[in-house]
Write an enzyme that holds these catalytic residues in place. Structure first.
Site, PDB file in Angstrom:
ATOM      1  N   HIS A  63      45.211  37.123  37.230  1.00  0.00           N
ATOM      2  CA  HIS A  63      44.873  35.882  37.946  1.00  0.00           C
ATOM      3  C   HIS A  63      45.507  35.868  39.336  1.00  0.00           C
ATOM      4  O   HIS A  63      44.862  35.503  40.315  1.00  0.00           O
ATOM      5  CB  HIS A  63      45.338  34.660  37.146  1.00  0.00           C
ATOM      6  CG  HIS A  63      44.680  34.550  35.796  1.00  0.00           C
ATOM      7  ND1 HIS A  63      43.328  34.681  35.620  1.00  0.00           N
ATOM      8  CD2 HIS A  63      45.196  34.322  34.553  1.00  0.00           C
ATOM      9  CE1 HIS A  63      43.036  34.541  34.332  1.00  0.00           C
ATOM     10  NE2 HIS A  63      44.155  34.321  33.664  1.00  0.00           N
ATOM     11  N   LEU A  94      32.582  25.367  56.768  1.00  0.00           N
ATOM     12  CA  LEU A  94      32.251  25.800  55.405  1.00  0.00           C
ATOM     13  C   LEU A  94      32.865  24.783  54.445  1.00  0.00           C
ATOM     14  O   LEU A  94      34.000  24.357  54.649  1.00  0.00           O
ATOM     15  CB  LEU A  94      32.861  27.199  55.153  1.00  0.00           C
ATOM     16  CG  LEU A  94      32.942  27.691  53.704  1.00  0.00           C
ATOM     17  CD1 LEU A  94      31.547  27.992  53.155  1.00  0.00           C
ATOM     18  CD2 LEU A  94      33.785  28.971  53.610  1.00  0.00           C
ATOM     19  N   ASP A 152      35.069  36.227  37.198  1.00  0.00           N
ATOM     20  CA  ASP A 152      35.436  36.612  35.831  1.00  0.00           C
ATOM     21  C   ASP A 152      35.999  38.032  35.799  1.00  0.00           C
ATOM     22  O   ASP A 152      35.670  38.868  36.645  1.00  0.00           O
ATOM     23  CB  ASP A 152      34.191  36.498  34.935  1.00  0.00           C
ATOM     24  CG  ASP A 152      34.540  36.437  33.465  1.00  0.00           C
ATOM     25  OD1 ASP A 152      35.734  36.232  33.128  1.00  0.00           O
ATOM     26  OD2 ASP A 152      33.627  36.599  32.634  1.00  0.00           O
TER      27      ASP A 152
HETATM   28  C1  IPE Z   1      34.024  31.324  32.953  1.00  0.00           C
HETATM   29  O1  IPE Z   1      34.739  32.442  32.522  1.00  0.00           O
HETATM   30  C2  IPE Z   1      34.943  30.339  33.565  1.00  0.00           C
HETATM   31  C3  IPE Z   1      35.587  30.750  34.814  1.00  0.00           C
HETATM   32  C4  IPE Z   1      35.355  31.846  35.477  1.00  0.00           C
HETATM   33  C5  IPE Z   1      36.559  29.831  35.319  1.00  0.00           C
HETATM   34  P1  IPE Z   1      35.215  32.600  31.008  1.00  0.00           P
HETATM   35  O2  IPE Z   1      35.881  33.921  30.924  1.00  0.00           O
HETATM   36  O3  IPE Z   1      35.988  31.414  30.601  1.00  0.00           O
HETATM   37  O4  IPE Z   1      33.830  32.592  30.226  1.00  0.00           O
HETATM   38  P2  IPE Z   1      33.430  33.201  28.813  1.00  0.00           P
HETATM   39  O5  IPE Z   1      34.456  32.738  27.824  1.00  0.00           O
HETATM   40  O6  IPE Z   1      33.455  34.687  28.956  1.00  0.00           O
HETATM   41  O7  IPE Z   1      32.047  32.697  28.551  1.00  0.00           O
HETATM   42  C1  IPE Z   2      38.439  34.646  34.957  1.00  0.00           C
HETATM   43  O1  IPE Z   2      38.999  35.758  34.355  1.00  0.00           O
HETATM   44  C2  IPE Z   2      39.456  33.581  35.299  1.00  0.00           C
HETATM   45  C3  IPE Z   2      39.389  32.381  34.428  1.00  0.00           C
HETATM   46  C4  IPE Z   2      38.509  32.148  33.504  1.00  0.00           C
HETATM   47  C5  IPE Z   2      40.408  31.380  34.651  1.00  0.00           C
HETATM   48  P1  IPE Z   2      39.308  35.794  32.804  1.00  0.00           P
HETATM   49  O2  IPE Z   2      40.668  35.250  32.577  1.00  0.00           O
HETATM   50  O3  IPE Z   2      38.221  35.133  32.038  1.00  0.00           O
HETATM   51  O4  IPE Z   2      39.309  37.347  32.505  1.00  0.00           O
HETATM   52  P2  IPE Z   2      38.632  38.087  31.274  1.00  0.00           P
HETATM   53  O5  IPE Z   2      37.202  37.636  31.229  1.00  0.00           O
HETATM   54  O6  IPE Z   2      39.393  37.688  30.061  1.00  0.00           O
HETATM   55  O7  IPE Z   2      38.750  39.541  31.593  1.00  0.00           O
HETATM   56 MG    MG Z   3      36.481  35.740  31.280  1.00  0.00          MG
END
Ligand code: IPE
Ligand code: IPE
Ligand code: MG
Length: 247
Positions: free
Chosen positions: A38, A132, A21
């Site tokens: 990303h 793995l 995240d």
């Molecule tokens: C969780 O992250 C999903 C992934 C890392 C793929 P999100 O960014 O979507 O989660 P919330 O919205 O903060 O709970």
């Molecule tokens: C995690 O990073 C990747 C996915 C959920 C696909 P985010 O895109 O949620 O990044 P933040 O949380 O908005 O910073």
């Molecule tokens: Mg996120």
């Protein structure tokens, strides 16, 4: 003493799960758009897989796209799917050469056709590898997974292939997408969010959590080793008292 020298190699988790995240917030900090975050996160994935393999971790589960993530702006969703297709195409040979088996959990039937094809090819190519297992959670939601398992069991009961008395934890687990994968000993979430966001709800009953403020695109070996050291300093009691564990 280096972080690596502090690791207890007799107590390496078999399975580590990661909620990757913070890509968007990291990109914003750099004055870039979310997709840049990303794309940058792919290098963190590469680094994490490499360290996991070196340490002898047998299962690494990465939460790459949740069912809820479909509700993000279309441009971001499309960009993530393209990145997935590209990354699989770029990495599959290296994964294979390193003895890594790729599997996926989640409802991949809803992914774009080219994603499904890329994943199917990569799964097939790497299916006999044993170093793995890399588990990519794609269009994954734990509640969805549990409901799917429940529905399949209900059908078996309707068809009289099972009786309700036969339903127990072991049987239920065999209807989850993580069938034959041990529960993770450690769950890592980056970016300072302290929540589970619909990930592996059944499987994390006794998992240790490690939360770090590092954004995913910055996550490297050092952070991974710190998470494992944190895990190794914990006492997992499974409902018992300390003396029972140590005795
Ligand atoms: C969780 O992250 C999903 C992934 C890392 C793929 P999100 O960014 O979507 O989660 P919330 O919205 O903060 O709970
Ligand atoms: C995690 O990073 C990747 C996915 C959920 C696909 P985010 O895109 O949620 O990044 P933040 O949380 O908005 O910073
Ligand atoms: Mg996120």
């Amino acid at each position: 003493m280096s972080l690596e020298a502090k690791i207890d190699y007799t107590n390496i988790p078999k399975h580590i799960a990661v909620i990757m995240d913070g890509n968007g917030r990291w990109a914003k900090q750099q004055g870039q758009d979310r997709l840049f975050g990303h794309t940058s996160g792919v290098e963190s994935v590469r680094s994490t897989i490499k360290v996991a393999r070196e340490l002898g971790i047998k299962f690494l589960t990465l939460y790459a796209f949740s069912t809820e993530n479909w509700n993000r702006p279309k441009e971001e969703v499309d960009g993530l799917m393209d990145l997935l297709v590209q990354s699989i195409a770029n990495e599959v040979d290296e994964l294979n050469e390193n003895g890594i088996r790729l599997i996926t959990i989640g409802d991949d039937t809803q992914l774009p056709r080219n994603c499904q094809e890329g994943l199917a090819g990569a799964r097939e190519k790497t299916k006999d590898n044993t170093e793995l297992t890399l588990v990519l959670a794609l269009n994954y939601s734990a509640r969805w997974e549990i409901m799917e398992g429940l529905k399949k069991i209900a059908v078996e009961i309707e068809n009289k292939n099972l009786t309700s008395e036969q339903v127990n934890e072991q049987l239920f687990e065999s209807y989850l997408s993580t069938k034959n994968i041990p529960d993770p000993e450690l769950l890592i979430r980056t970016s300072g969010e302290n929540r589970v966001s619909n990930f592996l709800l059944w499987q994390i009953a006794y998992t240790e959590f490690h939360f770090t403020d590092i954004f995913w695109p910055e996550f490297r070996k050092e952070h991974f080793l710190k998470a494992i050291l944190d895990y190794q300093a914990r006492e997992r009691r499974f409902g018992l008292v300390s003396e029972q564990i140590q005795g």
